[in-house]
Design an enzyme around this catalytic site. Sequence first.
Site, short mmCIF file in Angstrom:
data_model
loop_
_atom_site.label_atom_id
_atom_site.label_comp_id
_atom_site.label_asym_id
_atom_site.label_seq_id
_atom_site.Cartn_x
_atom_site.Cartn_y
_atom_site.Cartn_z
N LEU A 64 -3.97 68.72 25.87
CA LEU A 64 -4.31 69.45 24.50
C LEU A 64 -5.19 70.64 25.28
O LEU A 64 -6.23 70.78 25.92
CB LEU A 64 -5.50 68.47 24.03
CG LEU A 64 -5.17 67.14 23.73
CD1 LEU A 64 -6.19 66.33 22.92
CD2 LEU A 64 -3.80 67.07 23.10
N GLY A 104 -5.39 60.71 31.05
CA GLY A 104 -6.25 61.31 31.29
C GLY A 104 -7.54 61.95 30.20
O GLY A 104 -7.12 61.30 29.07
N GLU A 105 -8.44 62.52 30.58
CA GLU A 105 -9.56 63.06 29.62
C GLU A 105 -8.71 63.49 28.40
O GLU A 105 -9.03 62.91 27.31
CB GLU A 105 -10.45 63.75 30.14
CG GLU A 105 -11.61 64.25 29.38
CD GLU A 105 -12.69 65.01 29.80
OE1 GLU A 105 -13.55 65.56 29.04
OE2 GLU A 105 -12.52 65.44 31.00
N ASP A 106 -7.99 64.48 28.60
CA ASP A 106 -7.52 65.09 27.44
C ASP A 106 -5.72 65.22 27.48
O ASP A 106 -5.12 66.03 27.18
CB ASP A 106 -7.92 66.52 27.05
CG ASP A 106 -7.92 67.36 28.20
OD1 ASP A 106 -7.40 67.10 29.59
OD2 ASP A 106 -8.16 68.69 28.12
N GLU A 107 -5.23 64.45 28.29
CA GLU A 107 -3.98 64.31 28.67
C GLU A 107 -3.28 62.95 28.10
O GLU A 107 -4.09 61.77 28.34
CB GLU A 107 -3.65 64.22 30.41
CG GLU A 107 -4.12 65.51 30.74
CD GLU A 107 -3.71 65.88 32.11
OE1 GLU A 107 -3.40 64.71 32.73
OE2 GLU A 107 -4.08 67.06 32.83
#
Length: 279
Positions: A64, A104-107
């Site tokens: 993102l 992942g955090e924003d993946e």
Amino acid sequence: LILQNSENIRQIKSAAQDQIHKLAYYDSLTGLPNRILFIQKLSEMTRDEGADGARRFAVITIDLDHFKDINDTMGHSIGDTILGSVGKRLGAALPDSAVVARTGEDEFAVTMPLSDGGFNSRDVAEKVQNVIRSEPFRVFNQSFQIRVSIGLATYPDNGTDPDQVLKNADIALNRAKEDGRDNIREYLEDFDRVVQQRFQLLNDLRDALDKNELTLYFQPQLDLHSQKVIGAEALIRWWKPDQSKQGGAFIPPGVFVPIAEQSGLIVPMGEWVMRYACE
């Protein structure tokens, strides 16, 4: 009573095992598979042979764009709500054969057999991009337009084991981000060479900082009225020793400064510049 207690204990153990499994293999925020389970799913797909041998499938990694800005300015509660909505939107738009994971955090990551519906890997990537772009995400009466960078690899064209295909999709994703974000990049073998060169250059740059191989050039600043030097701009330069090039070569700042910025090495480099300039 003993039988009833035994049954209760069995149910408690079963519930505990289910909870442990969920914590180990699923993302607590979105409820999607995590990276560990995603790789397991890829392994299962590599073993699943079709009529013509191993099935082809796409592996898509999604980042993102600038999502950290939302967390930093609006707070993690809004960011978490958006992440949950992204997961739901992807899951609802893609076929049942697709596996959607938060890696992942924003993946996020998606894999899908290419035999389903006549899709090719680019089709899947564009579908993912359009799903996120289709309409803003609304949270607490606020609207957030999310854009994504996407990396794409295909099994078995871009790797013969799950880790390799996922790694190559990640390499393509990094290229998409380097090329300005909000786009799709398909993995090319040339990307590997670029990544390896960048990694080697980063290691060499760390050594250069430790070995004092960097230097400064001072460009004078003139007062055009008085024609006097009133200051100087410190320009960092790197002479990289190399026996194969008759002693070494200058590495252009346009090459090594972006690598320093992306890796965080720019901070100690900046401190070195200040200290050296003052000396």
